[in-house]
Scaffold this motif. Structure first.
Motif, short mmCIF file in Angstrom:
data_model
loop_
_atom_site.label_atom_id
_atom_site.label_comp_id
_atom_site.label_asym_id
_atom_site.label_seq_id
_atom_site.Cartn_x
_atom_site.Cartn_y
_atom_site.Cartn_z
N LEU A 1 138.57 8.99 56.59
CA LEU A 1 138.07 9.56 57.92
C LEU A 1 138.41 8.61 59.22
O LEU A 1 138.80 8.96 60.32
CB LEU A 1 136.60 10.02 57.82
CG LEU A 1 135.84 10.27 58.97
CD1 LEU A 1 136.49 11.62 59.46
CD2 LEU A 1 134.39 10.42 58.96
N SER B 1 142.23 8.46 59.85
CA SER B 1 142.69 10.06 60.30
C SER B 1 142.27 9.66 61.72
O SER B 1 142.96 10.19 62.75
CB SER B 1 141.91 10.88 59.91
OG SER B 1 142.17 11.04 58.44
N LEU B 2 141.18 9.42 62.37
CA LEU B 2 140.59 9.28 63.59
C LEU B 2 141.65 8.28 64.62
O LEU B 2 142.03 8.73 65.47
CB LEU B 2 139.24 9.01 64.02
CG LEU B 2 138.23 10.14 63.38
CD1 LEU B 2 136.62 9.25 63.29
CD2 LEU B 2 138.25 11.08 64.47
N LEU C 1 144.77 9.98 64.96
CA LEU C 1 144.76 11.16 66.11
C LEU C 1 144.75 10.65 67.49
O LEU C 1 145.20 11.03 68.52
CB LEU C 1 143.70 11.92 65.87
CG LEU C 1 143.69 12.72 64.53
CD1 LEU C 1 142.49 13.89 64.53
CD2 LEU C 1 145.13 13.92 64.93
N VAL C 2 144.07 9.24 67.73
CA VAL C 2 143.65 8.69 68.97
C VAL C 2 144.84 7.96 69.37
O VAL C 2 145.47 8.04 70.21
CB VAL C 2 142.44 7.81 68.98
CG1 VAL C 2 142.26 7.35 70.29
CG2 VAL C 2 141.44 8.86 68.74
N SER D 1 144.59 15.05 59.03
CA SER D 1 143.54 14.33 59.74
C SER D 1 142.48 15.53 60.25
O SER D 1 141.37 15.06 60.09
CB SER D 1 144.18 13.46 61.11
OG SER D 1 145.16 12.78 60.53
N ILE E 1 138.52 15.40 59.06
CA ILE E 1 137.33 15.44 59.92
C ILE E 1 136.22 16.80 59.57
O ILE E 1 135.15 16.56 59.33
CB ILE E 1 137.87 15.40 61.51
CG1 ILE E 1 138.50 14.32 61.88
CG2 ILE E 1 136.61 15.62 62.43
CD1 ILE E 1 139.44 14.18 63.09
#
Lengths: 51, 206, 248
Positions: C74, C77-78, C81-82, C159, C163
């Motif tokens: 998790l 993945s964050l 994405l960011v 991702s 989430i």
């Protein structure tokens, strides 16, 4: 050396057996795939440099 | 908006699943009455699953999804509209048909109202979660099986609270808690999943 | 002062792990073997559970790491994405099969332990059921990675799934609790010394847990290296195809 597992011997031994097999499987899979991908990449990069 | 067929299909599947169960478990009225809430909810859930891959597939194939992406409406609204269309063509008919199938399964009289209410409250969540799954797999050629694998674990809380409501209703117990939790799940998915689904569609359209 | 993000550079990551990985692997092997041997050979039987208490050295660490692996995915993945670091997305992909294996170990040892203690291989106990659901989440996550061909699209989609899946996994945990009260005992580890298991079992358990953590780190590092190379391979193959297209 071997501890006396009593009447639960089968349960304890099978728990250790199953777990060790699963750990061995994921380790083997990781190592084999690492080797394969590494070899393939080396070949592709050699091709890329020459070609 | 097109929902892409499947109107009669889901309903027919629901009917067949319900009819098959007594052949499998026997015709004893007591047994059927005990398992009826669960069977009806699982049957409705599977029927819902059947038409999920149609939610975006047709629009993806003929390029309308690209047009919708450039249209002056946010993708989130498109997802909501698509999920609503899916619910009207599957969730709603399933909810209306469920009491009739409850009779076949010997569902206790007290539970019929709760069955209808719980399905009416719960099936929108099934459509919304399904729309999210469909958005993830929209670019794949044969995404149907993958879609079920992705969506089924996400269906667990809805199924638990939905079936629990009917079970408690059948036993004459208080149903408020599972019913409220079911409604909370539907509202939560309604508020949050369109964003996740829209994000997935934008990624797939890149 | 080097920023931590430097290690997000694939080249730097490969160079660093080249040095680190053998040490981590050796440490993982030593700790895991030590913990399991200590637990298996040198701990007494429990007065209630007899020798089955020895299963704890597999069951608790694998269950712990099954959840922590998902948490790590998790976070990775964050970060992907960011900040769009490829290493982060690939580490999440690398961790999934390891986490799934740990989940399977937790389930299998739980079933084997449940047989003599509860009289049944499988009970729809909330904790066991939650782990079964977690396993399904791992399967879906890995299946999505497999199915999407473009690595960046796959990283983005998985991702998002990770989430949303995390939220639903927590929801399921509470829903399952509500649905069936269980046979499972409470937490084995707790900061409150009164609650957790006795010291003779506690210390070998800590060593086993450290072993599983190190094993997880070693495997994820190794697999992330593989994924980085696989991605480079994909990029080279794509370039070759394009080159041929231009020539022909």
């Amino acid at each position: 050396m071997m501890p006396d597992l009593g009447k639960y011997a089968l349960a304890v031994l099978s728990a250790y057996g199953v777990s060790l097999v699963l750990i061995a499987a994921i380790v083997a899979q990781s190592v084999l795939r690492a080797r394969r991908v590494r070899r393939e990449l080396e070949k592709a990069e050699a091709r890329h440099r020459n070609g | 908006m097109r929902a892409g067929g499947g109107f009669g299909l889901g309903l027919g599947f629901f009917l067949i699943v319900t009819v098959l169960v007594p052949f499998g478990v026997g015709a004893e009225a007591g047994v059927l009455a005990t398992i009826a809430p669960g069977i009806l909810w699982v049957g409705a859930l599977l029927s819902c699953l059947l038409s999920l891959d149609r939610i975006f597939q047709l629009d993806w194939e003929d390029g309308s999804l690209d047009l919708l992406a450039t249209a002056p409406i946010p993708m989130e609204s498109v997802v909501l509209a698509k999920a609503a269309a899916h619910w009207v063509t599957t969730g709603l008919p399933l909810t209306l048909a469920a009491p009739a199938l409850g009779i076949l399964l010997n569902l206790p009289g007290a539970a019929f109202g709760w069955l209808t209410l719980s399905l009416a409250l719960g099936t929108p969540a099934l459509s919304l979660i399904g729309a999210f799954g469909a958005a993830l797999t929209v670019g794949l050629k044969r995404g149907g099986l993958l879609l079920s694998i992705l969506v089924l674990p996400l269906y667990v809380p809805t199924l638990i609270f939905g079936a629990e409501t009917v079970k408690r209703g059948a036993a004459g117990l208080a149903v408020e808690t599972p019913l409220i939790l079911l409604a909370a799940i539907t509202l939560g998915t309604l508020a949050l999943l369109p964003f996740a689904a829209a994000a997935a569609i934008r990624i797939n359209l890149r | 002062m080097a920023s931590i993000w430097e290690y997000a550079n694939p080249r730097k990551f490969l160079a660093t792990t080249d040095v680190v990985l053998p040490w981590v692997t050796a440490l993982a092997a030593i700790t895991l073997v030590a913990g399991l041997i200590w637990g298996f050979f040198f701990t007494p039987d429990d007065y209630k559970q007899g020798s089955t208490v020895k299963i704890i050295y597999l069951h608790v660490p694998s269950a712990l790491m099954a959840i922590n692996a998902w948490l790590m995915m998790l976070v990775a993945s964050l970060i992907w994405l960011v900040r769009r670091h490829h290493v982060s997305a690939l580490a999440a992909r690398a961790a999934a099969p390891v986490g799934a294996t740990f989940t399977l170990i937790a389930l299998a040892t739980g079933a084997i332990w449940g047989q003599p203690m509860w009289g049944t291989w499988w009970a729809w106990d909330p904790r066991l059921t939650s782990f079964l659901i977690l396993f399904l989440f791992y399967l879906g996550y890995m299946a999505l990675w497999q199915a999407v061909e473009n690595p960046d699209t796959a990283a983005d989609l998985t991702s998002v799934l990770c989430i949303v899946g995390s939220v639903f996994a927590v929801l399921s945990r509470y829903a399952v609790n509500f649905w069936n009260q269980g046979l499972h005992q409470g937490a084995s580890l707790s900061l409150d010394r009164e609650e957790h298991v006795a010291d003779v079992f506690y210390y070998p358990l800590l060593v086993s847990i450290a072993g599983f953590v190190l094993l997880f780190i070693a495997l994820v590092l190794l697999r992330t290296r593989t994924e980085i190379r696989a991605r480079r391979l994909y990029a080279l193959a794509a370039r070759e195809r394009m080159g041929q297209g231009a020539a022909g």
